[in-house]
Design a protein around this motif. Sequence first.
Motif, PDB file in Angstrom:
ATOM      1  N   ARG A 127       4.404  -4.020 -31.469  1.00 17.53           N
ATOM      2  CA  ARG A 127       3.930  -5.296 -30.930  1.00 17.53           C
ATOM      3  C   ARG A 127       3.226  -5.022 -29.612  1.00 17.53           C
ATOM      4  NH1 ARG A 127       5.305  -6.708 -35.192  1.00 17.53           N
ATOM      5  NH2 ARG A 127       6.527  -8.493 -35.885  1.00 17.53           N
ATOM      6  N   SER A 130       1.589  -8.663 -24.821  1.00 12.84           N
ATOM      7  CA  SER A 130       1.358 -10.124 -24.779  1.00 12.84           C
ATOM      8  C   SER A 130       2.075 -10.838 -25.923  1.00 12.84           C
ATOM      9  CB  SER A 130      -0.130 -10.459 -24.761  1.00 12.84           C
ATOM     10  OG  SER A 130      -0.748  -9.970 -25.901  1.00 12.84           O
ATOM     11  N   GLU A 131       2.335 -10.114 -27.023  1.00 14.64           N
ATOM     12  CA  GLU A 131       3.142 -10.724 -28.094  1.00 14.64           C
ATOM     13  C   GLU A 131       4.616 -10.793 -27.678  1.00 14.64           C
ATOM     14  OE1 GLU A 131       1.008  -9.540 -32.286  1.00 14.64           O
ATOM     15  OE2 GLU A 131       1.864  -7.899 -31.129  1.00 14.64           O
ATOM     16  N   PRO A 134       4.721 -13.663 -23.987  1.00 17.86           N
ATOM     17  CA  PRO A 134       3.606 -14.602 -23.825  1.00 17.86           C
ATOM     18  C   PRO A 134       3.776 -15.437 -22.549  1.00 17.86           C
ATOM     19  CG  PRO A 134       5.061 -15.300 -25.622  1.00 17.86           C
ATOM     20  CD  PRO A 134       5.596 -13.993 -25.124  1.00 17.86           C
TER      21      PRO A 134
END
Length: 148
Positions: A127, A130-131, A134
Amino acid sequence: MSEKPDEKTILMLEKKALEARKRAYTPYSHFSVGAALLCTNGHVYLGCNIENASYTPVNCAERTAFFKAVSEGERDFEAMAIAGGPDSGEDLVLCSPCGVCRQVMREFCRDDFLIFFSDGKGGFISRTLSEMLPFGFGPDQLLGHGEK
Ligand code: THU
């Protein structure tokens, strides 16, 4: 945007995370974690979790690797692999970085920093930062807005 590390580099990072995991100091949780942090210049820093009789000073594997790297002058990071599971045996569980470690990543890494973590099924999930975090709060919110 940085390029995704190639397959060989990802496998090397995962292997190094497993290697680092062997050095975890976990007399209280009996849950050992290893991390391998890839810098843009190709250097790799390893970290393991380090616990304490007073419990709260525990340092996660991810932060150990980041603090080692930053204290050696590194500031530019590409990816990290994380492997975690019970001390006994080689079996890994899903081990995604805790909130505090995500925040430390946010301080030093771009949104596309890649995190590979053990999925508990014999593989790794990937991942971007930013995932994983957030709407994170980071240096861009503060720098230039400090006390005058
Ligand atoms: N831990 C890590 O080192 N990294 C993670 O991503 C999750 C948790 C450590 C902290 C503590 O030593 C043990 O695992 C149990 O929470």
